[in-house]
Write an enzyme that holds these catalytic residues in place. Structure first.
Site, mmCIF file in Angstrom:
data_model
loop_
_atom_site.group_PDB
_atom_site.id
_atom_site.type_symbol
_atom_site.label_atom_id
_atom_site.label_comp_id
_atom_site.label_asym_id
_atom_site.label_seq_id
_atom_site.Cartn_x
_atom_site.Cartn_y
_atom_site.Cartn_z
ATOM 1 N N TYR A 33 61.764 2.395 -31.437
ATOM 2 C CA TYR A 33 61.803 2.610 -30.285
ATOM 3 C C TYR A 33 62.243 1.372 -29.635
ATOM 4 O O TYR A 33 62.209 0.409 -30.138
ATOM 5 C CB TYR A 33 60.468 3.327 -29.582
ATOM 6 C CG TYR A 33 59.420 2.404 -29.719
ATOM 7 C CD1 TYR A 33 58.740 1.744 -30.932
ATOM 8 C CD2 TYR A 33 58.851 1.713 -28.681
ATOM 9 C CE1 TYR A 33 57.654 0.974 -30.862
ATOM 10 C CE2 TYR A 33 57.844 0.792 -28.629
ATOM 11 C CZ TYR A 33 57.097 0.612 -29.856
ATOM 12 O OH TYR A 33 56.047 -0.370 -29.749
ATOM 13 N N ARG A 52 68.091 -5.748 -30.861
ATOM 14 C CA ARG A 52 67.049 -5.427 -31.642
ATOM 15 C C ARG A 52 66.897 -3.883 -32.320
ATOM 16 O O ARG A 52 66.615 -3.770 -33.273
ATOM 17 C CB ARG A 52 65.773 -5.795 -30.910
ATOM 18 C CG ARG A 52 64.268 -5.631 -31.839
ATOM 19 C CD ARG A 52 63.032 -6.023 -31.120
ATOM 20 N NE ARG A 52 62.842 -5.522 -29.919
ATOM 21 C CZ ARG A 52 61.836 -5.745 -29.064
ATOM 22 N NH1 ARG A 52 60.942 -6.718 -29.235
ATOM 23 N NH2 ARG A 52 61.619 -4.828 -28.183
ATOM 24 N N ARG A 100 59.992 19.510 -43.853
ATOM 25 C CA ARG A 100 59.266 18.371 -44.493
ATOM 26 C C ARG A 100 59.329 18.144 -45.843
ATOM 27 O O ARG A 100 59.174 18.773 -46.717
ATOM 28 C CB ARG A 100 57.890 18.582 -44.117
ATOM 29 C CG ARG A 100 57.080 17.402 -44.171
ATOM 30 C CD ARG A 100 55.482 17.641 -43.824
ATOM 31 N NE ARG A 100 54.721 16.332 -43.930
ATOM 32 C CZ ARG A 100 54.118 15.908 -45.094
ATOM 33 N NH1 ARG A 100 54.271 16.722 -46.279
ATOM 34 N NH2 ARG A 100 53.591 14.823 -44.937
ATOM 35 N N LYS A 149 60.642 -2.371 -35.121
ATOM 36 C CA LYS A 149 59.836 -1.948 -33.914
ATOM 37 C C LYS A 149 59.986 -0.363 -34.312
ATOM 38 O O LYS A 149 60.678 0.402 -33.469
ATOM 39 C CB LYS A 149 60.703 -2.253 -32.541
ATOM 40 C CG LYS A 149 59.720 -1.935 -31.268
ATOM 41 C CD LYS A 149 60.230 -2.522 -30.095
ATOM 42 C CE LYS A 149 59.770 -2.228 -28.993
ATOM 43 N NZ LYS A 149 58.144 -2.786 -28.849
ATOM 44 N N GLU A 182 49.659 -11.604 -33.518
ATOM 45 C CA GLU A 182 50.227 -11.357 -32.233
ATOM 46 C C GLU A 182 49.187 -10.051 -31.635
ATOM 47 O O GLU A 182 48.291 -9.925 -32.190
ATOM 48 C CB GLU A 182 51.577 -10.593 -32.298
ATOM 49 C CG GLU A 182 51.681 -9.233 -33.188
ATOM 50 C CD GLU A 182 52.939 -8.701 -33.318
ATOM 51 O OE1 GLU A 182 53.990 -8.961 -32.290
ATOM 52 O OE2 GLU A 182 53.384 -8.099 -34.281
ATOM 53 N N LEU A 207 56.558 -9.039 -34.298
ATOM 54 C CA LEU A 207 57.529 -8.526 -33.851
ATOM 55 C C LEU A 207 58.459 -9.284 -32.873
ATOM 56 O O LEU A 207 57.756 -10.199 -32.167
ATOM 57 C CB LEU A 207 57.428 -7.284 -32.818
ATOM 58 C CG LEU A 207 58.371 -6.564 -32.308
ATOM 59 C CD1 LEU A 207 58.981 -5.468 -33.279
ATOM 60 C CD2 LEU A 207 58.008 -5.895 -30.991
HETATM 61 N N1 PDD Z 1 55.406 -3.685 -26.861
HETATM 62 N N2 PDD Z 1 54.486 -7.197 -30.411
HETATM 63 C C1 PDD Z 1 54.153 -5.947 -30.361
HETATM 64 C C2 PDD Z 1 53.500 -5.262 -31.549
HETATM 65 C C3 PDD Z 1 54.536 -5.000 -29.293
HETATM 66 O O1 PDD Z 1 54.487 -3.687 -29.371
HETATM 67 C C4 PDD Z 1 55.476 -5.414 -28.536
HETATM 68 C C5 PDD Z 1 56.043 -4.698 -27.178
HETATM 69 C C6 PDD Z 1 55.753 -6.998 -28.519
HETATM 70 C C7 PDD Z 1 56.365 -7.715 -27.295
HETATM 71 O O2 PDD Z 1 58.029 -7.362 -27.410
HETATM 72 P P1 PDD Z 1 58.805 -7.199 -26.060
HETATM 73 O O3 PDD Z 1 58.645 -8.512 -25.429
HETATM 74 O O4 PDD Z 1 60.167 -7.015 -26.730
HETATM 75 O O5 PDD Z 1 58.277 -5.928 -25.183
HETATM 76 C C8 PDD Z 1 55.030 -7.938 -29.487
HETATM 77 C C9 PDD Z 1 56.187 -2.672 -25.801
HETATM 78 C C10 PDD Z 1 56.307 -3.228 -24.727
HETATM 79 C C11 PDD Z 1 55.171 -1.246 -26.266
HETATM 80 O O6 PDD Z 1 55.087 -0.939 -27.234
HETATM 81 O O7 PDD Z 1 54.902 -0.843 -25.140
#
Ligand code: PDD
Length: 285
Positions: A33, A52, A100, A149, A182, A207
């Site tokens: 996503y 990405r 499945r 992601k 993170e 990430l």
């Molecule tokens: N989350 N690290 C993790 C684990 C994340 O899920 C996200 C983003 C980030 C920041 O990435 P970016 O700057 O590209 O949004 C770092 C999104 C916003 C979400 O899952 O809603």
């Protein structure tokens, strides 16, 4: 006005927006996503988000559901149909629907694509940024490919819920050596007593955040001190400032870690400045 979702080629009200019960996203979290900021009705940093997404798909050996250009059009149309000016657009691609079975479905199985969009409560977000947020630390129990992601976010969900139950907005995940990786849905940063910005390097269990990458460019542009290295929870306690970055929160000051104030307990100057300047470095499309 009912919200509209894009689902596999059609724009439909959420109540009628469906994917099958044997969709691999639903059964195996076999999907990826992106969350992209929408500002003034335009997409922010679409190019980086698409790059990405491309990488996530390749790493999981998933086909492209459609060209990045077509995906961009669908995202924009979803934003438009939901009349979102400031908010986010969410894009999810899964390996599709099939009886499945763990191995990949046969070649030619159509990936599922969904896109949704929603408005921010901008005033609430700004209020939050002006006040700063609290974080709590939680052991990082995720798999080793968090650079992808993927929609497999159960550890993030549990960490975030724990944060909420402890009165915090975000969970900071901690590796086996006591170093912060993170946030549950953001990248983590500190500013040292000497005014140096520190965040964990890519390829070390994080990430590659798009907001993080734009902030790195902004730091270079402004000539601020910057070190890409892991930092410990102890170091974060002693930091002058802390903040998180994500597409939905942008640069969000952190004022408390595990109940201890960061710096003087108010949003830091550097974090606040980076938040103000963020969109001068971002790309709109
Ligand atoms: N989350 N690290 C993790 C684990 C994340 O899920 C996200 C983003 C980030 C920041 O990435 P970016 O700057 O590209 O949004 C770092 C999104 C916003 C979400 O899952 O809603």
């Amino acid at each position: 006005m009912s919200r509209i979702a894009y689902v596999n080629g059609q724009y439909v009200p959420h109540a009628q927006a469906m994917v099958g019960i044997e969709d691999r996203g639903f059964q195996f979290a076999d999907g990826v996503y992106e969350v992209c900021e929408v500002r003034g009705g335009r997409l922010v940093d679409e190019r980086r988000h698409m790059a990405r997404l491309d990488r996530s798909l390749k790493e999981l050996r998933m086909g492209h559901p459609m060209s990045p250009k077509a995906l961009g059009l669908v995202m924009r149309e979803t934003v438009r149909r939901n009349r979102v000016r400031d908010g986010i657009v969410y894009l999810q691609v899964t390996r599709g629907e099939m009886r499945r079975d763990f191995p990949f479905p046969p070649a030619g199985t159509r990936p599922s694509v969904i896109v949704t969009s929603r408005s921010h409560d901008t005033a609430k977000l700004e209020k939050q940024a002006a006040a700063g947020i609290a974080v709590v630390t939680v052991p990082d129990v995720r798999w080793q490919r968090v650079d992808i992601k993927s929609v497999a976010l159960l550890p993030n969900v549990l960490a975030k819920q724990q944060a909420r139950e402890q009165g915090a907005k975000e969970a900071w995940l901690v590796d086996g050596e006591g170093r912060i990786t993170e946030g549950a849905s953001s990248n983590a940063w500190i500013v040292t007593r000497d005014g140096v910005l520190v965040t964990r390097p890519l390829q070390t269990g994080i990430l590659p955040g798009i907001t993080r990458s734009v902030v790195v460019d902004l730091i270079a542009r402004e000539g601020l001190g910057f070190e890409e290295r892991p930092f410990t929870v102890e170091e974060a306690y002693a930091a002058r400032e802390a903040f998180v970055t994500s597409a939905s929160q942008l640069v969000m000051p952190v004022i408390q870690i595990n109940g201890r104030p960061v710096g003087n307990g108010a949003p830091g100057l550097i974090a606040s400045q980076l938040r103000r300047d963020y969109h001068s470095q971002a790309e709109f499309s």
